[in-house]
Design an enzyme around this catalytic site. Structure first.
Site, PDB file in Angstrom:
ATOM      1  N   SER A 119       0.841  -1.188   0.000  1.00 49.53           N
ATOM      2  CA  SER A 119       0.000   0.000   0.000  1.00 49.53           C
ATOM      3  C   SER A 119       0.874   1.234   0.000  1.00 49.53           C
ATOM      4  O   SER A 119       2.002   1.221   0.503  1.00 49.53           O
ATOM      5  CB  SER A 119      -0.873   0.027   1.250  1.00 49.53           C
ATOM      6  OG  SER A 119      -0.036   0.241   2.370  1.00 49.53           O
ATOM      7  N   LYS A 120       0.311   2.298  -0.566  1.00 44.53           N
ATOM      8  CA  LYS A 120       1.115   3.521  -0.704  1.00 44.53           C
ATOM      9  C   LYS A 120       1.410   4.149   0.647  1.00 44.53           C
ATOM     10  O   LYS A 120       2.262   5.000   0.769  1.00 44.53           O
ATOM     11  CB  LYS A 120       0.450   4.496  -1.668  1.00 44.53           C
ATOM     12  CG  LYS A 120      -0.851   5.072  -1.210  1.00 44.53           C
ATOM     13  CD  LYS A 120      -1.356   6.078  -2.236  1.00 44.53           C
ATOM     14  CE  LYS A 120      -2.709   6.625  -1.825  1.00 44.53           C
ATOM     15  NZ  LYS A 120      -3.387   7.382  -2.818  1.00 44.53           N
ATOM     16  N   ARG A 121       0.693   3.743   1.682  1.00 46.91           N
ATOM     17  CA  ARG A 121       0.992   4.264   3.032  1.00 46.91           C
ATOM     18  C   ARG A 121       2.359   3.800   3.496  1.00 46.91           C
ATOM     19  O   ARG A 121       3.025   4.474   4.258  1.00 46.91           O
ATOM     20  CB  ARG A 121      -0.059   3.780   4.029  1.00 46.91           C
ATOM     21  CG  ARG A 121      -1.253   4.665   4.049  1.00 46.91           C
ATOM     22  CD  ARG A 121      -1.851   4.723   5.438  1.00 46.91           C
ATOM     23  NE  ARG A 121      -2.658   5.923   5.522  1.00 46.91           N
ATOM     24  CZ  ARG A 121      -3.285   6.336   6.603  1.00 46.91           C
ATOM     25  NH1 ARG A 121      -3.200   5.655   7.713  1.00 46.91           N
ATOM     26  NH2 ARG A 121      -3.983   7.436   6.578  1.00 46.91           N
TER      27      ARG A 121
END
Ligand code: GLU
Length: 504
Positions: free
Chosen positions: A252-254
């Protein structure tokens, strides 16, 4: 039979490494069988799809050397290849399903649906919304129809029994029909949902093998049913294991930069990125770590895909990249370096910001060097500010990072809206808020506007640098993060409600 595969991204954000991974395996499978590979744009979600995102997907896949035989830019015998241009086709297919009784118009209101869900929950039944749950008496349907109430079209789904999904990697997977929703096929605005458009297109585009991420397994029963209702042969289904962060959570981009554009901007070689993606769940028969796309095609065998969650680890990718890079001749190196950093598409957008601020060309390097670098080398000392405690700096960077993550179309106005909105709501002067962002992004405050820098660097690179600055100062503990998350949720709602002029 000619093997035909496809990748079908939705143009709703940055081109994701997951899209490239799925495209790669579809392409390898098609090439191995002398078949065709096509690119279809699934843009039925008109509110979230953008032409910029579609363009970025095409550019990124091309950069990686993943070439398609048919697609929106190339045409082909089975077009159009953009779902928004195929509305009539879906409409006809909805009519067919309504006429055969395999689908029905559902006039249930949002409030009624909510009530049905609550009833289901309180009765302790763990089942999906079934056709009988949704049914209205014939009189009621006639009444709502006559009143011109809006409706959706849903598919009929059996309420008991077991559906068997045959997956090329997993073999038969059993799923209970009672867990499958009476899926909406056409929304009240007449747009098809993913399920209808995807099945109709796969059939009409003569797709023989659907190779996609495992998050789609739960959709397979609905798709199987649609093929049956239409009386069509099913393509073979193959669900690839999901890419994971090093901590094994879903990529995930987090936690990790997920945009292919980030890797290009960081100066990874496309060959290395593809090589690495090819190693996600797959290996060469001789287990060699470095291989080219052509070598992968020559040796491809889908049954060598292993289902343990493949980890996408930037450190490993850097290592693999270093091997590719060291093998370049000095000439190739210099050419590729220039093509990466100094080509006009990269330089031109910087000119309006740089030209008015410099006297000689060499001034451009300290002023705009951060556009070429990767992570800014930072020290704690650089991140000390007169009016802000260190904890406060971490908090502001983290809140800013989260707020920037929520931006859909990455442009200056959107970045400004979030950061200026945050300053206003936290009652902190913009001139005090921005310096930590300047340092995190550019390593200095004597450079062009940090909002412009972030706009030009793009979301993934900007976020990666903010994350890096937070790491340098020390990531906050769990408790602190929790309370910051609460502040963030409140802020992101309040920013939406701010009168527009405050964000200007
Ligand atoms: N549009 C879907 C996506 O964005 C396609 C899924 C599929 O391959 O069926 O991933």
């Amino acid at each position: 039979m000619t093997v035909r595969t496809r990748v079908a991204p939705s143009p709703t954000g940055d081109p994701h490494v997951g899209t490239a991974y799925i495209a790669l395996f579809n392409l390898a499978f098609a090439r191995q069988h002398g078949g065709q590979f096509l690119l279809r744009i699934e843009d039925t979600d008109q509110a979230r799809s953008t032409p910029e995102s579609e363009q970025a997907i095409l550019d990124s896949l091309r950069w990686l050397g993943l070439d398609w035989d048919e697609g929106p830019d190339k045409g082909g015998d089975y077009g159009p290849y953009r779902q928004s241009e195929r509305s009539e086709i879906y409409q006809q297919h909805i009519e067919t399903l309504l006429a055969s009784g395999h689908a029905f118009k559902c006039y249930r209101t949002a409030a009624e649906l909510e009530q049905l869900r609550q009833d289901k929950q309180s009765s302790g039944k763990q089942t999906a919304l079934t056709v009988s749950d949704l049914a209205l008496s014939a009189d009621e349907v006639a009444k709502r129809e006559a009143a011109g109430d809006s409706y959706v079209v849903r598919m009929k789904v059996p309420e008991e029994g077991v559906c068997v999904v045959n997956d090329m990697l997993r073999g038969p997977i059993e799923m209970e029909w009672a867990q499958v929703d009476a899926q909406i096929l056409m929304k009240s605005d007449g747009m098809p949902t993913y399920h209808l458009a995807n099945v109709v297109d796969d059939h009409l585009m003569a797709i023989t093998h659907v190779i996609r991420g495992e998050e789609w397994i739960s959709s397979a029963p609905k798709h199987i049913l649609l093929y049956q209702y239409f009386g069509w042969d099913m393509p073979q289904l193959c669900h690839m294991p999901l890419l994971r962060n090093p901590d094994k959570s879903k990529l995930s981009k987090r936690k990790n930069p997920t945009s292919i554009m980030f890797y290009e901007r960081m100066g990874f070689m496309s060959e290395a990125v593809i090589n690495y993606l090819g190693r996600m769940g797959w290996s060469m028969p001789d287990e060699s770590e470095k291989f080219s796309l052509t070598a992968m095609f020559e040796n491809f065998d889908i049954s060598r895909v292993s289902l343990g969650g493949p980890v996408f680890d930037i450190e490993k990718l850097r290592w693999l990249n270093s091997i590719w890079l060291r093998e370049l001749s000095a000439e190739d190196f210099s050419q590729r370096f220039a093509a990466w950093g100094l080509r006009p598409e990269n330089i031109l957008p910087l000119i309006p910001h740089v030209q008015p601020r410099i006297e000689v060309f060499s001034d451009a390097v300290p002023l705009a060097g951060h556009f070429l670098s990767g992570m800014t080398p930072l020290t704690v000392e650089q991140l000390q500010f007169k009016n802000l405690e260190q904890d406060r700096v971490v908090e502001l960077l983290q809140l800013g990072l989260w707020l920037l993550e929520s931006i859909r179309v990455w442009d200056r106005a959107a970045i400004e809206e979030q950061l200026f909105g945050m300053a206003k709501l936290l009652d902190i002067k913009v001139r005090d808020l921005l310096p930590p962002f300047f340092i995190a992004i550019a390593g200095t405050t004597s450079t062009i506007s940090v909002l412009d820098s972030m706009t030009l660097l793009g979301p993934d690179m900007s976020r990666a640098r903010l994350r890096h600055a937070i790491d340098v100062l020390g990531t906050p503990g769990k408790k602190k993060l929790k309370s910051m998350e609460k502040t963030f949720i409140q802020l992101s709602q309040d920013i939406k409600n701010l009168p527009k002029e405050t964000a200007e």
